[in-house]
Design a protein around this motif. Structure first.
Motif, mmCIF file in Angstrom:
data_model
loop_
_atom_site.group_PDB
_atom_site.id
_atom_site.type_symbol
_atom_site.label_atom_id
_atom_site.label_comp_id
_atom_site.label_asym_id
_atom_site.label_seq_id
_atom_site.Cartn_x
_atom_site.Cartn_y
_atom_site.Cartn_z
ATOM 1 N N SER A 215 -0.313 -13.567 -7.452
ATOM 2 C CA SER A 215 0.698 -13.828 -6.547
ATOM 3 C C SER A 215 0.378 -13.773 -5.319
ATOM 4 O O SER A 215 -0.808 -13.114 -4.964
ATOM 5 C CB SER A 215 1.925 -13.110 -6.983
ATOM 6 O OG SER A 215 2.605 -13.513 -8.157
ATOM 7 N N ARG B 195 12.093 -5.719 -0.725
ATOM 8 C CA ARG B 195 10.842 -6.088 -0.955
ATOM 9 C C ARG B 195 10.319 -6.971 -0.150
ATOM 10 O O ARG B 195 11.152 -7.793 0.498
ATOM 11 C CB ARG B 195 10.472 -6.735 -2.386
ATOM 12 C CG ARG B 195 10.939 -5.680 -3.052
ATOM 13 C CD ARG B 195 10.648 -6.293 -4.732
ATOM 14 N NE ARG B 195 11.260 -5.426 -5.805
ATOM 15 C CZ ARG B 195 11.017 -5.783 -7.092
ATOM 16 N NH1 ARG B 195 10.561 -6.610 -7.194
ATOM 17 N NH2 ARG B 195 11.425 -4.800 -7.843
ATOM 18 N N LYS C 78 7.226 -13.044 -2.438
ATOM 19 C CA LYS C 78 5.986 -13.341 -2.882
ATOM 20 C C LYS C 78 6.221 -13.921 -4.243
ATOM 21 O O LYS C 78 7.620 -14.099 -4.769
ATOM 22 C CB LYS C 78 5.107 -11.993 -3.511
ATOM 23 C CG LYS C 78 5.891 -11.017 -4.379
ATOM 24 C CD LYS C 78 4.879 -10.291 -4.933
ATOM 25 C CE LYS C 78 5.745 -9.072 -6.014
ATOM 26 N NZ LYS C 78 6.507 -9.854 -6.854
ATOM 27 N N GLY C 79 5.336 -14.457 -4.745
ATOM 28 C CA GLY C 79 5.382 -15.311 -6.318
ATOM 29 C C GLY C 79 4.239 -15.879 -6.520
ATOM 30 O O GLY C 79 3.254 -15.602 -5.978
ATOM 31 N N TRP C 80 4.154 -16.381 -7.898
ATOM 32 C CA TRP C 80 3.144 -16.985 -8.706
ATOM 33 C C TRP C 80 2.467 -18.104 -7.795
ATOM 34 O O TRP C 80 3.306 -18.948 -7.297
ATOM 35 C CB TRP C 80 3.979 -17.593 -9.777
ATOM 36 C CG TRP C 80 3.151 -18.222 -10.704
ATOM 37 C CD1 TRP C 80 3.278 -19.518 -11.121
ATOM 38 C CD2 TRP C 80 2.285 -17.944 -11.775
ATOM 39 N NE1 TRP C 80 2.437 -19.963 -12.034
ATOM 40 C CE2 TRP C 80 1.889 -18.895 -12.520
ATOM 41 C CE3 TRP C 80 1.728 -16.578 -12.082
ATOM 42 C CZ2 TRP C 80 0.942 -18.932 -13.477
ATOM 43 C CZ3 TRP C 80 0.769 -16.478 -13.082
ATOM 44 C CH2 TRP C 80 0.375 -17.511 -13.645
ATOM 45 N N ILE D 289 -2.887 -6.079 -2.912
ATOM 46 C CA ILE D 289 -2.081 -4.976 -3.360
ATOM 47 C C ILE D 289 -2.181 -5.108 -4.886
ATOM 48 O O ILE D 289 -2.398 -6.535 -5.398
ATOM 49 C CB ILE D 289 -0.863 -4.561 -2.863
ATOM 50 C CG1 ILE D 289 0.130 -5.859 -3.687
ATOM 51 C CG2 ILE D 289 -0.556 -4.419 -1.489
ATOM 52 C CD1 ILE D 289 1.675 -5.096 -3.606
ATOM 53 N N TYR E 64 -0.988 -3.501 -8.752
ATOM 54 C CA TYR E 64 -0.210 -2.597 -9.367
ATOM 55 C C TYR E 64 -0.229 -2.991 -10.831
ATOM 56 O O TYR E 64 -0.665 -3.985 -11.443
ATOM 57 C CB TYR E 64 1.136 -2.487 -8.979
ATOM 58 C CG TYR E 64 1.972 -3.749 -8.950
ATOM 59 C CD1 TYR E 64 2.043 -4.379 -7.644
ATOM 60 C CD2 TYR E 64 2.712 -4.229 -10.049
ATOM 61 C CE1 TYR E 64 2.746 -5.615 -7.297
ATOM 62 C CE2 TYR E 64 3.618 -5.416 -9.605
ATOM 63 C CZ TYR E 64 3.308 -5.971 -8.429
ATOM 64 O OH TYR E 64 4.305 -7.221 -8.236
ATOM 65 N N TYR F 75 1.872 -3.221 -14.638
ATOM 66 C CA TYR F 75 3.298 -2.958 -15.264
ATOM 67 C C TYR F 75 3.237 -3.390 -16.953
ATOM 68 O O TYR F 75 2.288 -4.396 -17.081
ATOM 69 C CB TYR F 75 4.326 -3.577 -14.704
ATOM 70 C CG TYR F 75 4.369 -5.282 -14.673
ATOM 71 C CD1 TYR F 75 3.591 -5.746 -13.662
ATOM 72 C CD2 TYR F 75 5.124 -5.904 -15.416
ATOM 73 C CE1 TYR F 75 3.853 -7.235 -13.629
ATOM 74 C CE2 TYR F 75 5.066 -7.393 -15.823
ATOM 75 C CZ TYR F 75 4.348 -7.752 -14.519
ATOM 76 O OH TYR F 75 4.527 -9.315 -14.756
ATOM 77 N N LYS G 151 -1.354 -6.912 -12.076
ATOM 78 C CA LYS G 151 -0.935 -7.711 -10.836
ATOM 79 C C LYS G 151 -1.489 -7.789 -9.751
ATOM 80 O O LYS G 151 -1.785 -6.586 -8.954
ATOM 81 C CB LYS G 151 0.544 -7.468 -10.605
ATOM 82 C CG LYS G 151 1.228 -8.432 -9.703
ATOM 83 C CD LYS G 151 1.883 -9.574 -10.430
ATOM 84 C CE LYS G 151 2.680 -10.541 -9.558
ATOM 85 N NZ LYS G 151 3.851 -10.684 -10.341
ATOM 86 N N TYR H 283 8.433 -0.075 -2.051
ATOM 87 C CA TYR H 283 7.070 0.118 -2.587
ATOM 88 C C TYR H 283 6.111 0.423 -1.405
ATOM 89 O O TYR H 283 5.968 -0.116 -0.438
ATOM 90 C CB TYR H 283 6.404 -1.050 -3.254
ATOM 91 C CG TYR H 283 7.262 -1.526 -4.476
ATOM 92 C CD1 TYR H 283 7.217 -0.380 -5.767
ATOM 93 C CD2 TYR H 283 7.924 -2.523 -4.765
ATOM 94 C CE1 TYR H 283 7.861 -0.840 -6.853
ATOM 95 C CE2 TYR H 283 8.337 -2.641 -5.743
ATOM 96 C CZ TYR H 283 8.722 -2.110 -6.959
ATOM 97 O OH TYR H 283 9.217 -2.167 -8.082
HETATM 98 P P1 ATP Z 1 6.302 -12.688 -8.836
HETATM 99 O O1 ATP Z 1 7.509 -12.559 -7.669
HETATM 100 O O2 ATP Z 1 5.004 -12.430 -8.395
HETATM 101 O O3 ATP Z 1 6.548 -14.136 -9.509
HETATM 102 P P2 ATP Z 1 7.873 -11.144 -10.782
HETATM 103 O O4 ATP Z 1 9.091 -11.228 -9.908
HETATM 104 O O5 ATP Z 1 7.601 -11.846 -12.170
HETATM 105 O O6 ATP Z 1 6.477 -11.648 -9.724
HETATM 106 P P3 ATP Z 1 6.941 -8.362 -10.220
HETATM 107 O O7 ATP Z 1 7.732 -8.477 -8.830
HETATM 108 O O8 ATP Z 1 5.494 -8.257 -10.157
HETATM 109 O O9 ATP Z 1 7.294 -9.645 -11.121
HETATM 110 O O10 ATP Z 1 7.433 -7.215 -11.068
HETATM 111 C C1 ATP Z 1 7.171 -6.808 -12.221
HETATM 112 C C2 ATP Z 1 7.175 -5.395 -12.186
HETATM 113 O O11 ATP Z 1 6.322 -4.497 -11.382
HETATM 114 C C3 ATP Z 1 8.626 -4.822 -12.063
HETATM 115 O O12 ATP Z 1 9.042 -3.892 -12.825
HETATM 116 C C4 ATP Z 1 8.728 -4.242 -10.785
HETATM 117 O O13 ATP Z 1 9.517 -3.265 -10.496
HETATM 118 C C5 ATP Z 1 7.244 -3.648 -10.625
HETATM 119 N N1 ATP Z 1 6.698 -4.025 -9.015
HETATM 120 C C6 ATP Z 1 7.040 -5.071 -8.287
HETATM 121 N N2 ATP Z 1 6.181 -4.853 -7.250
HETATM 122 C C7 ATP Z 1 5.506 -3.601 -7.260
HETATM 123 C C8 ATP Z 1 4.822 -2.721 -6.283
HETATM 124 N N3 ATP Z 1 4.512 -3.338 -5.179
HETATM 125 N N4 ATP Z 1 4.289 -1.488 -6.815
HETATM 126 C C9 ATP Z 1 4.641 -1.111 -8.099
HETATM 127 N N5 ATP Z 1 5.136 -1.818 -8.959
HETATM 128 C C10 ATP Z 1 5.868 -3.066 -8.707
#
Ligand code: ATP
Length: 172
Positions: free
Chosen positions: A21, A54, A57-59, A91, A93, A95, A110, A148
């Motif tokens: 992302s 937060r 951000k995104g894909w 960054i 992380y 999940y 990620k 975070y």
């Molecule tokens: P995007 O915004 O990139 O499309 P998303 O909304 O699909 O992503 P993430 O924001 O990556 O998903 O969240 C997926 C999981 O990771 C969630 O459980 C979230 O709480 C956790 N998470 C998100 N950002 C962080 C971070 N900086 N550090 C640790 N865990 C995180």
């Protein structure tokens, strides 16, 4: 052969995916009545219901550059448009999530690339429906509020970069 415990044995079998992302640290210049510049943070719904602030951000879409994705996602999520001043650290992380077809557990690695951006136009009233709330925080308040640690480090880096930008412009 060394015995593997149950947890590492299961982790080895789990499917692994990488998601990339891009996002923005969108900074608005200090206004006359303000002590410092402000940064735009978003609040997304969380399972526990606690507010989580937060960076937007995104894909990254196929065929899209990381820079274009960061500008687009920042605009969609915050309602505001920014001009990239420079790139910041990535960054990383991990999940887990369930697969859409078979419901199997997938470990997701990620990787998010952030950019420092200067606010140009737009309004936080026009944010995406998926985002609960958008707020401009002073830089020092944002460092306290951001959820975070990795994003906090990115914000610190962006503040240094912003100061260097102001210095080059002769504003500081
Ligand atoms: P995007 O915004 O990139 O499309 P998303 O909304 O699909 O992503 P993430 O924001 O990556 O998903 O969240 C997926 C999981 O990771 C969630 O459980 C979230 O709480 C956790 N998470 C998100 N950002 C962080 C971070 N900086 N550090 C640790 N865990 C995180």
């Amino acid at each position: 052969m060394p015995k593997t415990n149950g947890v590492s044995g299961r982790l080895k079998l789990m499917k692994h995916e990488i998601e990339r992302s891009a996002g923005g640290v969108l900074i608005r210049e200090k206004q006359k009545d303000e002590g410092e510049a402000h940064v735009c943070l978003i609040q997304v719904p969380t399972r526990g219901g606690n507010p989580s602030w937060r960076l937007p951000k995104g894909w990254i879409e196929p065929e899209e550059t990381s820079e274009a994705a960061a500008v687009r996602e920042t605009r969609e999520e915050t309602g505001c448009h920014g001009e990239i001043l420079g790139s910041l650290s990535e960054i990383e992380y991990w999940y887990t999530r369930r697969g859409e077809e078979q419901g199997e557990r997938i470990r997701v690695q990620k990787i998010v690339q952030f950019y420092v951006m200067k606010y140009t136009n737009g309004s936080i009233e026009d944010h995406d429906q998926e985002v609960e709330e958008v707020r401009w925080y002073s830089l020092s308040d944002a460092l306290k509020e951001i959820s975070y640690d990795a994003e906090k480090r990115v914000l610190q880096e962006a503040i240094h970069s912003w100061d260097a930008y102001l210095y080059r412009q002769g504003i500081m």
